[in-house]
Design a protein around this motif. Sequence first.
Motif, PDB file in Angstrom:
ATOM      1  N   THR A 159      46.992  33.464  36.468  1.00 28.90           N
ATOM      2  CA  THR A 159      48.381  33.649  36.858  1.00 28.90           C
ATOM      3  C   THR A 159      48.731  35.122  36.758  1.00 28.90           C
ATOM      4  N   ARG A 191      59.758  38.268  34.274  1.00 28.89           N
ATOM      5  CA  ARG A 191      60.660  37.621  35.217  1.00 28.89           C
ATOM      6  C   ARG A 191      60.063  36.300  35.706  1.00 28.89           C
ATOM      7  N   ASN A 192      58.814  36.320  36.108  1.00 29.67           N
ATOM      8  CA  ASN A 192      58.205  35.120  36.675  1.00 29.67           C
ATOM      9  C   ASN A 192      56.718  35.077  36.381  1.00 29.67           C
ATOM     10  N   GLU A 193      56.155  33.885  36.565  1.00 34.19           N
ATOM     11  CA  GLU A 193      54.700  33.728  36.579  1.00 34.19           C
ATOM     12  C   GLU A 193      54.321  33.292  37.985  1.00 34.19           C
ATOM     13  N   LEU A 194      53.432  34.052  38.607  1.00 36.05           N
ATOM     14  CA  LEU A 194      52.982  33.738  39.952  1.00 36.05           C
ATOM     15  C   LEU A 194      51.614  33.070  39.845  1.00 36.05           C
ATOM     16  N   ALA A 195      51.443  31.994  40.599  1.00 35.25           N
ATOM     17  CA  ALA A 195      50.138  31.338  40.627  1.00 35.25           C
ATOM     18  C   ALA A 195      49.553  31.538  42.010  1.00 35.25           C
ATOM     19  N   VAL A 230      55.930  44.919  24.504  1.00 37.69           N
ATOM     20  CA  VAL A 230      56.042  43.548  25.009  1.00 37.69           C
ATOM     21  C   VAL A 230      54.622  43.011  25.204  1.00 37.69           C
ATOM     22  N   GLN A 231      54.313  41.936  24.490  1.00 44.44           N
ATOM     23  CA  GLN A 231      52.969  41.381  24.611  1.00 44.44           C
ATOM     24  C   GLN A 231      52.837  40.580  25.901  1.00 44.44           C
ATOM     25  N   THR A 284      61.993  38.334  44.574  1.00 43.22           N
ATOM     26  CA  THR A 284      61.962  36.970  44.010  1.00 43.22           C
ATOM     27  C   THR A 284      60.609  36.598  43.433  1.00 43.22           C
ATOM     28  N   ASP A 285      59.570  37.346  43.752  1.00 46.70           N
ATOM     29  CA  ASP A 285      58.173  37.067  43.378  1.00 46.70           C
ATOM     30  C   ASP A 285      57.578  35.889  44.140  1.00 46.70           C
ATOM     31  N   ALA A 286      58.360  35.302  45.065  1.00 52.67           N
ATOM     32  CA  ALA A 286      57.806  34.219  45.883  1.00 52.67           C
ATOM     33  C   ALA A 286      56.773  34.819  46.833  1.00 52.67           C
ATOM     34  N   SER A 287      55.743  34.055  47.139  1.00 53.74           N
ATOM     35  CA  SER A 287      54.698  34.610  47.990  1.00 53.74           C
ATOM     36  C   SER A 287      54.243  33.594  49.020  1.00 53.74           C
ATOM     37  N   PRO A 335      50.003  38.096  27.191  1.00 56.23           N
ATOM     38  CA  PRO A 335      48.747  37.506  26.722  1.00 56.23           C
ATOM     39  C   PRO A 335      47.605  37.646  27.720  1.00 56.23           C
ATOM     40  N   LEU A 381      46.285  38.194  35.764  1.00 56.71           N
ATOM     41  CA  LEU A 381      45.367  37.641  34.773  1.00 56.71           C
ATOM     42  C   LEU A 381      44.323  36.821  35.510  1.00 56.71           C
TER      43      LEU A 381
END
Lengths: 778, 426
Positions: B103, B118-122, B75-76, B163-166, B78, B95
């Motif tokens: 992110t 699943r998610n992108e966290l910023a 699974v790539q 949930t990856d919420a922070s 980036p 990253l």
Amino acid sequence: MKASFFSIFFLFTVFTSFSQKTTISGFVKDAEGSPLIDASVFVVGTQNVAYTDVDGAYQLQVTSKSQILACKSLGYLQQEIAIDKNKNTYNFSLKRDPSFSFDDILIVGKSSVKQIEESGFNAIAIDAKPFHNATVSMTEVLERAPGVKIQEAGGLGSRTNVTINGLSGRHVRFFIDGMPMDAMSSAFQVNNLPINLAERIEVYKGVVPVKFGSDALGGAVNIVTKKTKGTYLDASYSYGSFNTHRTFVNAGYTSKSGFTAQLNAFQNYSDNDYYVDATIKDFETNLLSQETQRVRRFHDVYHNEVVIAKLGLVNKSFADQLLFGFTLGHEYDEIQHPAYLNLAFGEKYQTSNTIMPSLLYAKKDLGLDGLDFSIAANYNFGGGNNYDLSDREYNWLGEWVISKSLGESSYSDFEYKDRNGTINANLDYEINSKNRLTINNVSNFFSRKGDEKKAVDDYINEKPRVNNRNILGVGLNTEFSPKFNTSIFGKMYSYHASAYLNLSQLNGIENFETVTKDDSKYGYGFTATYFLKDNLQLKANYENTVRLPVSEELFGAVFGFYLANFDLKPEISNNYNFGVNYNWNINEDNVFSTDVNFFYRRTSDYIRLNISYSQGEGSYENTELVKTPGVDLEMRYSYKNRFVAGVSASYLEPKNYTEGSTYYKSTLPNQPTLFGQFNASYFVDNVWLNQSKLSFNYVLEYVDAFLYDYDAYQAANRAEVPKQISHNISTTYSWKKGKYNLSLDAKNILDETLYDNFSLQKPGRSFSVKFRYFFNKL
Amino acid sequence: MKTPIKYLRFAVVIVALNFMSCSSDDDGASASDDDEVLTTSKYVVAASSGENDYIVSGDEVSADAVFDATSVDAVQSPGDRIWSFYQDDVLYGFLYNQQDAGTTASYVLNADGTITKRNELALDVSTHIKEEVGDYLILGYSDRLSDPTVDQLGYFHKVDPTTDASTEYTIVTNDLLEEGEAAYFTDIAYYEDHIIAGARSINASAFTSDYYNNTYVVVFNDDFTLNQVIKDEGRTGFVAGQKYSQGDTGLEVVDSGDLYVFSSGQTSYADQDLVTVPSGILKINQGTFEFDDDYFFNISEASGGYNLFRTYYMGGSTFIVAMYPGTNADATFGIDADRFAVVDVEAETFTWVTNFPENALPNWEFRTPYADKDNGRLLITAVPSEGENYLYEIDAATATATQLSTIEAESVKIVGKLTTEISTEE
């Protein structure tokens, strides 16, 4: 290597011819007595040709065997005169070709353009004049050259990467009137210069002539500015989508006594507020939306303003040209997003400026017949700033919250000052009618001092970064016959660089020291061209060229966080080109020409940026070996001066040959390998007004999909930049012999989603209108 | 080449499903009509092509297994990332955009054995510390006095791994440990229902300090306000073994409930000649908030002059530690920390690991190993010779290293395990 080069060099100088030659000269005028520019004067049955200058004057060397001299110019009937051995002056007065209504708008470039393309170099010269009425950028015109690919990160003024035959970035060098642009600040670069500044754009693919004194590995682009004589005014203004304004004024005056004054001023402004598809950050959860949303860019204003003034003397006994110039430039650039489009910035911006006095001195026959000397020098006192002081964080909807940490990317109030000078001295000596010797030396002094005002630990900027380079080149051009022309050349590259660095990055001890590095390398090459027939030309050229690492590559970036790499070796490339050019005059009205060039680049110690964001840093590394075979193809067709069409296509296979790597023999990521263009124009004379011209233009651009990583990595979800086709149309109406011009441009008319780089979406459909006034009195 | 891998995977899934239905039968005592919850696991490696990162999974790590980042099954992800697992549940890839956070992508194992994003966290700042703390993943970052005119902050992102919420918390670090200096956090743990952090006192961005020979543990309230600072003087240095800005390990609560505190005892690059304390282990006894004055395990002495770099808890009172040589001017601050040892903190024994290749751990600080406690081994990726990436296991019982699976990639970042629940209907 050096010894063998010079022995070949001397061997060639022996090949001299002793046939008697005399120089003839004269003027070419139209029936009303106005001088004709760019008319060709040639000896019938030979390739011996000269082109008239702005005064309509020409000079041509003829042999004792020459019999008939002819003159032609687009829109005029050819005139012939028998050569008289006792006469040295031949004036022509050309009659209009009744099939042409007027001749102000040339479609197919001639003269200098032709000279360059007929040289042994794999060179393309694009006549910029036909583009002066349209709303196009310098880079859009540059992209018309086969083998050239432009990758823009966004809208007007955005970071632009130019690839020539597969080599890009620092492998390609830019020049303006033969002076390197590296040191002129970002306020004055190819991505923000207006096309009206240029007379033509020369693109040298792979092998670069000695006179540029360049260590360009992959080629060079030379922007030749307009040098109109007499009194002239060229002014234009364009307005378009995304609140884009562009103004250009070029005015000049040359007196009979030789005093000359020239002023160039231009401005570009754009909100760049085009729509993109981006993910939206939720400030509650700090998550990005799963789906992208169509949003408008809101922090991407770009503008730049430049004034170039030149004063001096021309055509004096002591100087053909003596010009003092001053360039002032300013650039303002808002940064909308980081490396990918998933996050948005709302306040970060950069500025830069150019403050550059310059000098040009040129004299033909300096003390000795056939000895031409020129020296050009400039010094840039410019600099720039990077501001990232926001206490907010934004999302792509333009919403914001107070951020707990200052700065959107990295808290910064950074200022840098450049002290960059260039001296280019060129000596051209015509040894005899067949051999011409060129000696060129370019010295470049680069010093940049930075100051991060928001960091007390900014030790790295306590001392300036210095990179001084010198490139000495010697070339010999030999014309064995009008059909066969060769040149050989050798170059010596040397540099000295220094920076104040923390050596702990190397050995684990925090210790700032001034570090220096210097080196010298040699390169050489040859070009040859042979006309099998008048309309069938063969070209071959080869260069063993060296590119010296620049200070950022050696010492790391001042702005960014790239680490030093002292072990970085200069890049060496063997560039091979072979081309065939065929012109087929089907009949009087239908002309077809085609150009095919095969190239092969074998680049060892190829320098690439190895970004390691995981460590917040990267460094430049040598890649063992990259081989790039490829082919460029161009075909052009014209019917009278009513219709022209051209198609160009390029295909290349840049592969990494690093032994033992997982990507051995894999295609280099992130660059197009198959791309092309089709363009067609149709002209109608005297619609509505007499002495007017209406043109319709269409351009199709095609780029095949390319991968974001080596193709050896086959992950099913691997990212790629998709295949793209875009259509652009424009129409131009010129009246009063081209004195007034109005054009309408529509770009990307189908509103395709376009990318030059992974994730970085380019503008959708856009429109612009341009008005231009051009006046010239000789 | 592709086809056999596909078949192999298919076969593995079949075997796994069979195995699951068997275990389901074993649990057959349950008469519930509800869907039964079963789990499936995979070993997961994050590797790099030099351009982008790839996640590759496999069912085993034996010497004949290959983790192939170039295969279609990879699974790539980036960019070039730092990776971190939250238990066996989520794999996070951080990253960075130069110095700042870019992110973060979260990856999970699906019931069909595939791994997807699943998610992108910023997140607002980059992270120097990543630790599982109770039910959360805590990411930490500290200001380093680059701009002393503003309050120096410690930043903590508390990420909910379901949930990856922070949520972001900050604490002013000026004068937190010592007057006139700022605190720089090096590791986080969960002890006696409190979030605690290891910290060092700094007076400049080069990590200089007037208090090198102290050990500090900061105890937070739930909202990251200060509860108390636990301090020890004169025995060893700050918590963790730091390379560049990364501390990573140093606080470990063992099964008995005691908290062990590890320190390299090193100072900073600038003041390396001032080192007067050894690498060592301190202890805070369960239920107390003070260092045990009677416990100190002098690791420098036990190892014959080496320094602690990283520590991995293997269960009981056993740790596997990474060590590097040199003190004072010869200190290398973790650059050649490729010597491992097995340490029993109760028995105070120190045993060098044999058979681990030399100079095989480039970019060690981002090469996060996996403490496979169930099998009594530490899994770590290494480069025994240029261009060859392997998984190694270090057996805690025998203190020997063994080369396991090959990894096809330019470099490898992390190894771990992902587990997911599979619902099967009766």
